[in-house]
Design an enzyme around this catalytic site. Structure first.
Site, PDB file in Angstrom:
ATOM      1  N   ASP A  10      -4.170   9.070 -10.482  1.00  0.00           N
ATOM      2  CA  ASP A  10      -4.079   8.091  -9.423  1.00  0.00           C
ATOM      3  C   ASP A  10      -5.517   7.830  -8.935  1.00  0.00           C
ATOM      4  O   ASP A  10      -6.367   8.700  -9.065  1.00  0.00           O
ATOM      5  CB  ASP A  10      -3.227   8.696  -8.300  1.00  0.00           C
ATOM      6  N   ASP A  44      -2.035  12.292  -5.231  1.00  0.00           N
ATOM      7  CA  ASP A  44      -2.105  12.927  -3.919  1.00  0.00           C
ATOM      8  C   ASP A  44      -0.763  12.875  -3.203  1.00  0.00           C
ATOM      9  O   ASP A  44      -0.647  13.262  -2.052  1.00  0.00           O
ATOM     10  CB  ASP A  44      -3.214  12.307  -3.062  1.00  0.00           C
ATOM     11  N   THR A  99      -6.844   6.079  -5.611  1.00  0.00           N
ATOM     12  CA  THR A  99      -7.227   6.335  -4.225  1.00  0.00           C
ATOM     13  C   THR A  99      -6.753   7.713  -3.766  1.00  0.00           C
ATOM     14  O   THR A  99      -5.569   8.011  -3.823  1.00  0.00           O
ATOM     15  CB  THR A  99      -6.647   5.245  -3.304  1.00  0.00           C
TER      16      THR A  99
HETATM   17  P1  ADP Z   1      -3.695   4.146  -5.516  1.00  0.00           P
HETATM   18  O1  ADP Z   1      -2.707   4.028  -6.594  1.00  0.00           O
HETATM   19  O2  ADP Z   1      -5.063   3.721  -5.967  1.00  0.00           O
HETATM   20  O3  ADP Z   1      -3.725   5.486  -4.880  1.00  0.00           O
HETATM   21  P2  ADP Z   1      -1.879   2.913  -3.676  1.00  0.00           P
HETATM   22  O4  ADP Z   1      -0.840   2.508  -4.626  1.00  0.00           O
HETATM   23  O5  ADP Z   1      -1.628   4.088  -2.829  1.00  0.00           O
HETATM   24  O6  ADP Z   1      -3.291   3.088  -4.406  1.00  0.00           O
HETATM   25  O7  ADP Z   1      -2.222   1.679  -2.730  1.00  0.00           O
HETATM   26  C1  ADP Z   1      -2.610   0.458  -3.300  1.00  0.00           C
HETATM   27  C2  ADP Z   1      -3.154  -0.474  -2.274  1.00  0.00           C
HETATM   28  O8  ADP Z   1      -2.140  -0.807  -1.343  1.00  0.00           O
HETATM   29  C3  ADP Z   1      -4.284   0.107  -1.453  1.00  0.00           C
HETATM   30  O9  ADP Z   1      -5.534  -0.012  -2.081  1.00  0.00           O
HETATM   31  C4  ADP Z   1      -4.212  -0.752  -0.209  1.00  0.00           C
HETATM   32  O10 ADP Z   1      -4.859  -1.959  -0.436  1.00  0.00           O
HETATM   33  C5  ADP Z   1      -2.718  -1.013  -0.069  1.00  0.00           C
HETATM   34  N1  ADP Z   1      -2.106  -0.088   0.879  1.00  0.00           N
HETATM   35  C6  ADP Z   1      -1.291   0.929   0.626  1.00  0.00           C
HETATM   36  N2  ADP Z   1      -0.910   1.558   1.742  1.00  0.00           N
HETATM   37  C7  ADP Z   1      -1.521   0.931   2.758  1.00  0.00           C
HETATM   38  C8  ADP Z   1      -1.561   1.109   4.178  1.00  0.00           C
HETATM   39  N3  ADP Z   1      -0.887   2.073   4.803  1.00  0.00           N
HETATM   40  N4  ADP Z   1      -2.300   0.244   4.882  1.00  0.00           N
HETATM   41  C9  ADP Z   1      -2.990  -0.734   4.290  1.00  0.00           C
HETATM   42  N5  ADP Z   1      -2.999  -0.933   2.975  1.00  0.00           N
HETATM   43  C10 ADP Z   1      -2.296  -0.130   2.203  1.00  0.00           C
HETATM   44 MG    MG Z   2      -2.992   7.301  -4.108  1.00  0.00          MG
END
Ligand code: ADP
Ligand code: MG
Length: 623
Positions: free
Chosen positions: A307, A513, A309
């Site tokens: 993953d 995470d 972020t």
């Molecule tokens: P990753 O797979 O890289 O960990 P996520 O799937 O968790 O990313 O999230 C993808 C995107 O969705 C984030 O980069 C953000 O732009 C948006 N996002 C997710 N959760 C939130 C939140 N609570 N507030 C604002 N934006 C969010």
């Molecule tokens: Mg993530």
């Protein structure tokens, strides 16, 4: 401890004395019959008792009966001395095995010892020392310099350098101040803090860890299940075979020798000893492995999905800039965003809330957060909160289509910042975008070296999975040398990528995470949760939980899995099966006698236990 061994050693010790006495030439006349009868009866009786008990606990023809039968044979044929020596060797060997196993168990028990037994709490206005079990949630606990934290809770006054190595394996202490959470079992190296107890007793992260480590032994992997199934039909087969040898040669001694040498103790020990040693090794370094099944799967992993972020990038993100897009001032944009994000666990949400509190501490002009009635998670986009001040949205580019509010200025801002690999969150109130937050999303320092180490461990494909936009993903992937990127994925789509790899025949590990990647963690053959120290959910759901917030343990854990698989195979094929077959062969042709058989039998069990114990100190060789 010593007294336990003395007690356990009493029986073999008595047998040895009995055997030695019976070797004295004049003993025969004193006792008026073969004096070896006594140690044989004593040893045989003890073995019969043990075997009866285990058979009653789990009713099936256990291997112990082979030895009982062999001893019965020696009694009937008048071979008392041989019977006594065999009984002594079996019981003495068991003792040696147990002592060797104890070393392994000890490493797990050392974990237990790190839990403090008393706590200093405030009751009726006074600080008193009480047993840790009596501390209740909401009580104030004092932790002085040099003391261990006895509960999980938030610091309400003071600051301290807290060493969390017991949980995370991270050797350096970290500064903790008001508002930070401290955990049971960690050590206050300097400073004095007052902590508000939030989790006590069985609820603490520490208790979770201990439970997992204990349960690890009962979760069996594929290899162990095969060995178990094997053991079921093994005993009857040996009986038939030994009987055949007896009939063919007419020698009951050969029958007895076959029974003794074939006893499959080494086989039974082969897997669990290795698993316990590996789980203990990992736990000391801050990695929780749930059981033999996960460990074996970790040893076979050839594809890894990560993953982005919070996993490849730092767990704690920073808000770089706040950009108002209407007349609303910067402070207000940040405050609205923090109001909407206050309940979210996503790393970007935590970054926003932290940024708000920092500004609040710095400036008097900052207004407090308003109350939130309801928050709706918009998967892959962000959040929408219903507040006193109306609806507030915080989310990425996709929010624009959701709100049907787009203008060139917003798009230009998004394009510019995203091209730099940053995350841009739009903040909207009453369907109108009022500003944007720019968040830095840099790769962890340890990521690059950790990922390159994976290739040496048989990992053939590394994929980056993210719900984020392509540009940020590709920038990170390039920097870390990851060839495959899948961006803009919803949580269930991450799980589908994992499933597709599995259909291609890969054994897949998913590293995440736990935020927006739980389905993928569950789908993978090995789900690995990062930074699990504060997250009970991650500890409960993932197969492996890395307590520290860094990736360096990832190659370590895979290497440990590989080593464990190798040791289990050695144990089974070399030390258990081969030695057993050779022993049975030698016994059938009459080269081996019952006493020799007992020696061979014990040596193979000890080799298995010793071989497994090597895993305790295993470290991945640095290439
Ligand atoms: P990753 O797979 O890289 O960990 P996520 O799937 O968790 O990313 O999230 C993808 C995107 O969705 C984030 O980069 C953000 O732009 C948006 N996002 C997710 N959760 C939130 C939140 N609570 N507030 C604002 N934006 C969010
Ligand atoms: Mg993530």
């Amino acid at each position: 401890m010593a007294s336990v061994w003395l007690r356990k050693g009493a029986l073999p010790g008595t047998l040895l004395v009995g055997i030695l006495v019976s070797l004295i030439p004049s003993a025969q006349e004193v006792f008026r019959q073969d004096p070896a009868l006594f140690p044989m009866l004593l040893g045989g009786g003890a073995i019969l008792y043990q075997t009866l008990r285990t058979t009653l606990e789990s009713p099936r023809v256990g291997a112990g009966w082979l030895v009982v039968l062999a001893l019965l044979g020696s009694a009937m044929t008048g071979e008392y001395l041989a019977g006594a020596i065999v009984a002594f060797m079996m019981l003495g060997g068991e003792l040696l095995e147990e002592m060797a196993l104890e070393r392994t168990r000890d490493s797990i028990r050392q974990l237990l010892r790190r839990t403090p037994t008393t706590a200093t709490v405030q009751r009726d206005g006074m600080w008193i020392e009480v047993p840790v079990e009596t501390v209740r949630k909401g009580e104030r606990v004092l932790v002085r310099e040099g003391e261990q934290v006895p509960i999980d809770g938030q610091i309400i006054s003071g600051r301290a350098a807290v060493n969390e190595s017991a949980l995370t394996g991270e050797p350096l202490p970290g500064d903790k101040e008001v508002g930070d959470t401290v955990y049971t079992g960690t050590l206050n190296e300097s400073g004095t803090i007052e902590v508000l107890a939030e989790k006590v007793g069985a609820e603490t992260t520490w208790s979770h860890i201990l439970r997992v480590v204990h349960q690890a032994q009962s979760r069996k992997g594929a290899t162990q299940r095969v060995a178990d199934r094997f053991a079921v039909w093994f005993t009857p087969t040996i009986l038939l075979f030994g009987g055949g040898v007896w009939i063919a040669t007419g020698e009951i001694e050969r029958f007895m020798t076959v029974l003794v040498v074939a006893c499959p103790c080494a086989l039974v020990l082969a897997t669990p000893t290795a698993v316990v040693a590996a789980v203990g090794n990992a736990a000391r370094r801050g990695a929780l492995i749930k059981g033999g099944d996960t460990l074996e799967a970790a040893g076979r992993v050839d594809a890894i999905c990560l993953d982005k972020t919070g996993t490849l990038t730092k767990g704690e993100l920073d808000v770089l800039a706040v950009r108002p897009l209407t007349s609303l001032p910067e402070e207000e944009v940040l405050r609205l965003a923090a109001t909407a994000e206050i309940r979210s666990t996503h790393p970007v949400a935590r970054a926003v809330v932290t940024a708000y509190y920092r500004r609040l501490a710095d400036s008097f002009g900052m207004k407090p957060l308003s109350s939130v009635e309801h928050v709706e998670n918009m998967l892959g986009i962000g959040v929408c909160a219903s507040t006193e001040e109306g609806k507030i949205w915080v989310g990425n580019r996709r929010l624009l289509t959701e709100l049907a509010d787009d203008n060139e200025e917003i798009k230009r801002l998004l394009d510019e910042e995203e091209a730099l690999g940053r995350i841009v969150l739009l903040v909207a109130q009453e369907e109108k975008v009022v500003g944007a937050l720019v968040i830095a999303d840099a790769a962890r320092e340890s990521a690059s070296t950790s990922l390159s180490a994976l290739c040496g461990l048989g990992v053939r494909r590394i994929l980056l999975l993210t719900g984020d936009h392509e540009r940020g993903a590709h920038l990170i992937a390039e920097r870390l040398g990851i060839a495959e990127v899948r961006a803009r994925l919803l949580p269930h789509e991450k799980a589908e990528v994992v499933a597709a790899l599995q259909r291609e025949g890969y054994t897949v590990a998913m590293v995440g995470d736990g935020v927006n990647d739980a389905p993928a963690l569950a789908q993978a053959d090995v789900g690995i949760a990062m930074g699990a120290i504060g997250s009970d959910v991650a500890i409960e759901t993932a197969g492996i939980a890395l307590m520290g917030d860094n990736l360096t343990l990832l190659p370590e854990v895979l290497a440990l899995g590989k080593r464990t698989l190798k040791v289990i195979r050695q144990n089974i094929w070399v030390f258990a099966v081969s030695m057993n077959l050779v022993g049975i062969g030698l016994a059938s042709v009459g080269v081996l006698h019952p006493i020799g058989a007992a020696v061979v039998h014990n040596i193979s069990s000890l080799l298995v236990v010793g071989n497994s114990a090597r895993i305790l100190s295993f470290r991945r060789p640095s290439a």
